[in-house]
Design a protein around this motif. Structure first.
Motif, PDB file in Angstrom:
ATOM      1  N   GLY A  15      19.274 -59.714  13.754  1.00 32.28           N
ATOM      2  CA  GLY A  15      18.677 -59.896  12.545  1.00 32.28           C
ATOM      3  C   GLY A  15      17.046 -59.902  12.581  1.00 32.28           C
ATOM      4  O   GLY A  15      16.805 -60.434  13.817  1.00 32.28           O
ATOM      5  N   ILE A  16      16.495 -59.359  11.635  1.00 32.82           N
ATOM      6  CA  ILE A  16      14.817 -59.207  11.827  1.00 32.82           C
ATOM      7  C   ILE A  16      14.409 -58.769  10.473  1.00 32.82           C
ATOM      8  O   ILE A  16      15.299 -58.207   9.703  1.00 32.82           O
ATOM      9  N   SER A  17      13.059 -59.064  10.487  1.00 30.32           N
ATOM     10  CA  SER A  17      12.339 -58.683   9.137  1.00 30.32           C
ATOM     11  C   SER A  17      12.164 -57.324   9.349  1.00 30.32           C
ATOM     12  O   SER A  17      12.014 -56.720  10.032  1.00 30.32           O
ATOM     13  N   LYS A  18      11.858 -56.872   7.842  1.00 32.81           N
ATOM     14  CA  LYS A  18      11.663 -55.181   7.813  1.00 32.81           C
ATOM     15  C   LYS A  18      10.333 -54.801   8.420  1.00 32.81           C
ATOM     16  O   LYS A  18      10.404 -54.004   9.339  1.00 32.81           O
ATOM     17  N   HIS A  19       9.263 -55.600   8.485  1.00 31.34           N
ATOM     18  CA  HIS A  19       7.945 -55.301   9.306  1.00 31.34           C
ATOM     19  C   HIS A  19       8.035 -55.524  10.696  1.00 31.34           C
ATOM     20  O   HIS A  19       7.394 -54.767  11.282  1.00 31.34           O
ATOM     21  N   LEU A  20       8.694 -56.444  11.277  1.00 29.33           N
ATOM     22  CA  LEU A  20       9.163 -56.391  12.634  1.00 29.33           C
ATOM     23  C   LEU A  20      10.030 -55.450  13.148  1.00 29.33           C
ATOM     24  O   LEU A  20       9.843 -54.827  14.317  1.00 29.33           O
ATOM     25  N   PHE A  21      11.217 -54.953  12.492  1.00 28.86           N
ATOM     26  CA  PHE A  21      11.720 -53.873  12.814  1.00 28.86           C
ATOM     27  C   PHE A  21      11.195 -52.503  12.782  1.00 28.86           C
ATOM     28  O   PHE A  21      11.302 -51.722  13.613  1.00 28.86           O
ATOM     29  N   GLU A  22       9.840 -52.390  11.955  1.00 29.70           N
ATOM     30  CA  GLU A  22       9.235 -51.262  12.221  1.00 29.70           C
ATOM     31  C   GLU A  22       8.399 -51.024  13.497  1.00 29.70           C
ATOM     32  O   GLU A  22       8.570 -49.661  14.045  1.00 29.70           O
ATOM     33  N   CYS A  23       8.344 -52.073  14.305  1.00 24.18           N
ATOM     34  CA  CYS A  23       7.677 -51.872  15.548  1.00 24.18           C
ATOM     35  C   CYS A  23       8.607 -51.931  16.909  1.00 24.18           C
ATOM     36  O   CYS A  23       8.374 -51.483  17.774  1.00 24.18           O
ATOM     37  N   VAL A  24       9.811 -52.606  16.610  1.00 27.19           N
ATOM     38  CA  VAL A  24      10.787 -52.765  17.813  1.00 27.19           C
ATOM     39  C   VAL A  24      12.131 -52.356  17.468  1.00 27.19           C
ATOM     40  O   VAL A  24      13.090 -52.277  18.484  1.00 27.19           O
ATOM     41  N   GLY A  25      12.467 -51.864  16.000  1.00 24.85           N
ATOM     42  CA  GLY A  25      13.622 -51.189  15.878  1.00 24.85           C
ATOM     43  C   GLY A  25      14.133 -50.147  16.779  1.00 24.85           C
ATOM     44  O   GLY A  25      15.235 -49.989  17.724  1.00 24.85           O
ATOM     45  N   ASN A  26      13.151 -49.173  17.101  1.00 22.55           N
ATOM     46  CA  ASN A  26      13.372 -47.969  18.021  1.00 22.55           C
ATOM     47  C   ASN A  26      13.654 -48.482  19.391  1.00 22.55           C
ATOM     48  O   ASN A  26      14.209 -47.865  20.017  1.00 22.55           O
ATOM     49  N   ILE A  46      17.304 -57.840  25.792  1.00 23.14           N
ATOM     50  CA  ILE A  46      16.316 -58.006  24.826  1.00 23.14           C
ATOM     51  C   ILE A  46      15.252 -58.692  25.129  1.00 23.14           C
ATOM     52  O   ILE A  46      13.931 -58.318  24.685  1.00 23.14           O
ATOM     53  N   GLU A  47      15.224 -59.965  25.531  1.00 18.81           N
ATOM     54  CA  GLU A  47      14.094 -60.806  25.933  1.00 18.81           C
ATOM     55  C   GLU A  47      13.179 -59.881  26.773  1.00 18.81           C
ATOM     56  O   GLU A  47      11.830 -59.950  26.635  1.00 18.81           O
ATOM     57  N   LYS A  88       9.277 -58.723  25.637  1.00 18.40           N
ATOM     58  CA  LYS A  88       8.115 -59.081  26.508  1.00 18.40           C
ATOM     59  C   LYS A  88       7.311 -58.135  27.121  1.00 18.40           C
ATOM     60  O   LYS A  88       6.075 -58.261  26.838  1.00 18.40           O
ATOM     61  N   LEU A  89       7.885 -57.261  27.558  1.00 16.85           N
ATOM     62  CA  LEU A  89       7.159 -55.978  27.903  1.00 16.85           C
ATOM     63  C   LEU A  89       6.402 -55.308  26.860  1.00 16.85           C
ATOM     64  O   LEU A  89       5.257 -55.038  26.981  1.00 16.85           O
TER      65      LEU A  89
END
Length: 301
Positions: free
Chosen positions: A97-108, A289-290, A294-295
């Motif tokens: 689960g993730i917000s849409k705006h966080l998904f934009e940067c880490v989804g890929n 994932i962690e 972090k990287l």
């Protein structure tokens, strides 16, 4: 050439003292166990078990053989178990689960690390409720939830910044920033065209709250595009400004499609948390994932 399965069968018979019990443990038939022991006896040239009224008894040679092979066999089985677990993990569907705006940067980033992911878009409180009810394996939030049934780890920080297309001349704005003339800074910003990913302009409101001492913004957004990455892409080709998370703007700035307009020290950073139910047997996924988050968040603007 010796067959390692013979040794595995020998270990089971030696441990249980019974061909039938060993067969059940190995998911084999009893005749197959007897045949493998006979072939191992023929290979080593010594009798390994003596039959009794109930089960079998190891011979002295069997005791010697057990001492010689048990450590090596245990190590091989450990390696086999480890590889099997990794293979199972590689084919396991995880839910994130993730917000849409966080998904934009880490989804890929997440997609590049796992073969099977079921994403759910929601905000912090709803994500926590889903994790707490064990309906999600993991959630990435910007709010801390510390409960008995969940575990979390801080994986980074994000911050709201203002960005503009590289075609916009921001010399005047920079001069106003240097002189700390916040009245003129706000006037200059209000005169621009504004982009937002949400009609409620949450990013702009939060930025104004801190940068202008709890003052509410007075502008109305010119363009509302319900995807932060699409909003930034279009902004880079047109005129205007936008408030966005620094993690989302990073690649656009690196590629010279956007420029940093204002990174106000009055606007605080927010922690990003990785949340999961306790004892969900997915620690290996949690660790991956962690590490990756972090990287990623370590490389900030």
């Amino acid at each position: 050439m010796v067959n390692l399965e013979w040794y595995r069968t020998f270990k089971a018979v030696y441990k249980n003292g019974n061909f039938s019990v060993a067969a059940k443990e190995l998911f084999m038939s009893q005749p197959a166990v007897s045949q493998q022991i006979s072939m191992l006896e023929a290979h080593v040239g010594n009798k390994l078990f003596n039959r009794k009224s109930k089960g079998v008894e190891p011979t002295e040679y069997a005791k010697l053989l057990n001492n010689l092979i048990i450590d090596a066999l245990d190590r091989l089985e450990s390696v086999e178990t480890s590889f099997r677990a990794k293979a199972e993990d590689a084919n396991r569907l995880i839910s994130v689960g993730i917000s849409k705006h966080l998904f934009e940067c880490v989804g890929n980033l997440l997609i590049s690390k796992f073969d099977l992911i079921d994403f759910t878009f929601a905000e912090n409180d709803e994500l926590f409720a889903l994790v707490d009810a064990k309906k999600l394996d993991f959630a990435i939030t910007t709010k801390r939830f510390d409960t008995f049934d969940t575990t979390y780890e801080v994986v980074g920080k994000i911050k709201l910044i203002l960005v503009a297309p590289t075609s916009l001349d921001i010399t005047e704005f920079r001069q106003k920033l240097k002189s700390d003339n916040f009245t003129e800074i706000e006037q200059w910003l209000n005169a621009q065209k504004w982009y937002s990913h949400d009609a409620r302009i949450p990013h702009i409101k939060v930025f104004w709250l801190h940068a202008f001492n709890k003052k509410r913004p007075s502008m109305v957004p010119n363009y509302i595009i319900p995807s932060e990455s699409e909003m930034l892409r279009l902004l880079g080709k047109n005129e205007g400004v936008a408030a966005t998370w620094n993690c989302n703007a990073r690649e656009f700035i690196k590629k010279n499609k956007l420029q940093l307009l204002w990174n106000s020290f009055h606007v605080p950073e927010e922690f990003v948390y990785l949340l999961a139910p306790k004892n969900n047997n997915l620690k290996s996924f949690f660790d991956i994932i962690e590490k990756e988050l972090k990287l990623f968040f370590g490389n900030r603007l």
